[in-house]
Design an enzyme around this catalytic site. Structure first.
Site, PDB file in Angstrom:
ATOM      1  N   SER A  55       0.839  -1.184   0.000  1.00 18.60           N
ATOM      2  CA  SER A  55       0.000   0.000   0.000  1.00 18.60           C
ATOM      3  C   SER A  55       0.884   1.248   0.000  1.00 18.60           C
ATOM      4  CB  SER A  55      -0.907  -0.006   1.237  1.00 18.60           C
ATOM      5  OG  SER A  55      -1.747   1.115   1.252  1.00 18.60           O
TER       6      SER A  55
ATOM      7  N   LYS B 275      -0.938  -0.793  -4.539  1.00 17.42           N
ATOM      8  CA  LYS B 275      -2.175  -0.085  -4.193  1.00 17.42           C
ATOM      9  C   LYS B 275      -1.835   1.367  -3.908  1.00 17.42           C
ATOM     10  CE  LYS B 275      -4.416  -0.346  -0.102  1.00 17.42           C
ATOM     11  NZ  LYS B 275      -5.256  -0.943   0.970  1.00 17.42           N
TER      12      LYS B 275
ATOM     13  N   LYS C 220      -3.113   4.933  -2.458  1.00 26.64           N
ATOM     14  CA  LYS C 220      -4.111   5.682  -1.712  1.00 26.64           C
ATOM     15  C   LYS C 220      -4.491   6.915  -2.532  1.00 26.64           C
ATOM     16  CE  LYS C 220      -4.222   3.339   2.250  1.00 26.64           C
ATOM     17  NZ  LYS C 220      -5.463   2.770   2.857  1.00 26.64           N
TER      18      LYS C 220
ATOM     19  N   ASP D 256      -7.254   2.965  -3.398  1.00 26.44           N
ATOM     20  CA  ASP D 256      -8.005   2.912  -2.148  1.00 26.44           C
ATOM     21  C   ASP D 256      -8.371   4.323  -1.730  1.00 26.44           C
ATOM     22  OD1 ASP D 256      -9.109   2.405   0.314  1.00 26.44           O
ATOM     23  OD2 ASP D 256      -7.257   1.703   1.253  1.00 26.44           O
TER      24      ASP D 256
ATOM     25  N   GLU E 100     -11.154   0.684  -3.995  1.00 21.75           N
ATOM     26  CA  GLU E 100     -11.523   0.242  -2.658  1.00 21.75           C
ATOM     27  C   GLU E 100     -12.237   1.347  -1.897  1.00 21.75           C
ATOM     28  OE1 GLU E 100      -9.182  -1.477   1.321  1.00 21.75           O
ATOM     29  OE2 GLU E 100      -8.098  -1.160  -0.564  1.00 21.75           O
TER      30      GLU E 100
ATOM     31  N   ASP F 260     -14.314  -2.281   1.989  1.00 21.01           N
ATOM     32  CA  ASP F 260     -13.434  -2.455   3.142  1.00 21.01           C
ATOM     33  C   ASP F 260     -14.232  -2.077   4.380  1.00 21.01           C
ATOM     34  OD1 ASP F 260     -11.578  -2.164   5.206  1.00 21.01           O
ATOM     35  OD2 ASP F 260     -10.215  -0.880   4.101  1.00 21.01           O
TER      36      ASP F 260
ATOM     37  N   LYS G 276     -10.280  -7.536   6.650  1.00 21.96           N
ATOM     38  CA  LYS G 276      -9.371  -7.177   7.737  1.00 21.96           C
ATOM     39  C   LYS G 276      -9.922  -7.825   9.010  1.00 21.96           C
ATOM     40  CE  LYS G 276      -7.722  -2.760   5.921  1.00 21.96           C
ATOM     41  NZ  LYS G 276      -7.904  -1.294   5.979  1.00 21.96           N
TER      42      LYS G 276
ATOM     43  N   GLY H  81      -4.532  -4.760   5.587  1.00 22.64           N
ATOM     44  CA  GLY H  81      -3.577  -4.580   6.678  1.00 22.64           C
ATOM     45  C   GLY H  81      -3.872  -3.338   7.488  1.00 22.64           C
TER      46      GLY H  81
END
Length: 368
Positions: A135, A161, A163, A189, A214, A239, A263, A291
């Site tokens: 991430s 991934k 953000k 995400d 996400e 998520d 998660k 995570g």
């Protein structure tokens, strides 16, 4: 087995670099660890809650309070105990999934260590290693982002991934695609940073062939995600919205997602995480393991979970050095883009006493 006591440990660990998301920037990870002690041995748990209630409503001080005041006393008074009894025993206390999950994890670890069974075996592992993604936080500039992504690809990570948030979405994605090509597995995400009014902007991500976007909308807006799915080609992954197997089933039925990030801390523990996995598998929905910047304890459990058959996408199960210069356990080291599933009893790892002492800021002992 009978629980004789629980130790709560507050730890603070500096990150190798600040990690920025749409809800804030972290330079260190402060979290809560639990050590459950029984006549047969002990087990470790880790809580995913952050210092502030930004990712979820739970936060470290609140977790410690509810554990100390309600959850741990309930288990200490329960007599004979197994991990499968933890959730029913704590069900009368509403919410607090992260706190409950950490306590269940510690009990499960103690139980499995006593029987010589690994986390992976107990959960239903079908692999001895798992593919790993990484991430990447929001950066100050696109050139800095490209340098960071290039470093992770050179290290062997199999999926990137990014953000994102309004103002940092299309351009960084375009830059990564242009620099590294269409073959890398790439996803984004949003951590709830968008609304349905942002549909035109989110549609601009469609040409980049992303694995998924996400949690673009607020966690309670499941219907909004179902509506958004009608307007974008990029698969939606939930998520924050998925807090149980039931909520996963509802979201899938409503068409709110085509992929689910599991998660364990968010859904109340590894046993419920396995149920989420099973629900998604029954519906043909792929899952991957998210995570929460775990220590080696949580990482060991996450890697074990990610070795279940329904986890068909690389997760955020990064190597220890992604976030920490020195972990509290023996480090998890990436090899050919994968991490090994611990095979020892329970988690298969334990804290290194000297390292744990260095990062522990407070501890307390709870007993009947």
């Amino acid at each position: 087995m009978k629980l004789t006591g629980v130790e709560l440990l507050r730890v603070r660990m500096p990150l190798v670099a600040p990690f920025r998301t749409s809800f804030g920037t972290q330079s260190e990870r402060e979290l809560l660890l639990l050590r459950a002690v029984t006549a047969e041995g002990e087990g470790w748990g880790e809580c995913g809650a952050m210092v502030d209630p930004l990712y979820s409503s739970e936060y470290v001080d609140g977790v410690e309070h509810v554990l100390r005041t309600f959850l741990v006393p309930a288990l200490l008074a329960a007599g004979d105990l197994t991990a499968n009894k933890v959730a029913p025993l704590l069900a009368k206390f509403k919410g607090h999934r992260m706190a409950k999950g950490a306590l269940e994890m510690a009990v499960l670890d103690a139980e499995l260590r006593a029987h010589g069974v690994s986390f992976g075996t107990a959960l239903g592992s079908t692999r001895d290693s798992v593919p790993c993604g990484v991430s990447v936080g929001i950066m100050d500039t696109v050139p800095k982002l490209l340098d960071v992504v290039g470093g992770y690809l050179d290290a062997g990570y199999l999926r990137i991934k990014l953000k994102i948030e309004p103002g940092w979405d299309v351009e960084p994605v375009r830059a990564v695609r242009e620099r590294f090509g269409d073959d890398i597995l790439l996803q984004v995400d949003a951590n709830t940073a968008y609304t349905l009014s942002d549909v035109p902007q989110l549609q601009r991500l469609d040409p980049f062939d992303l694995l998924l976007i996400e949690q673009p909308l607020e966690e309670e807006d499941v219907l909004g995600h179902a509506e958004l799915a009608k307007h974008i080609r990029t698969p939606i992954c939930l998520d924050e919205s998925v807090v149980s197997a039931r909520s996963a089933a509802d979201a899938i039925k409503l068409g709110a997602c085509r992929i689910v990030n599991i998660k364990p801390s968010r859904v109340g523990g590894y046993l419920e995480a396995r149920r989420v996995h099973d629900v998604c598998a029954a519906h043909g929905v792929p899952v991957w393991c998210g995570g929460m910047i775990e220590t080696g304890l949580g990482r060991a459990a996450n890697v074990a979970l990610a070795s279940l058959p329904g986890f068909t996408l690389p997760g955020d199960t990064s190597a220890s050095d992604r976030f920490y210069t020195s972990d509290i356990t023996e480090p998890f080291v990436l090899e050919d883009g994968r991490l090994p599933v611990p095979s020892g009893p329970g988690l298969g790892v334990t804290p290194i006493p000297e390292r744990l002492a260095e990062v522990t800021t407070a501890k307390s002992w709870l007993t009947a």
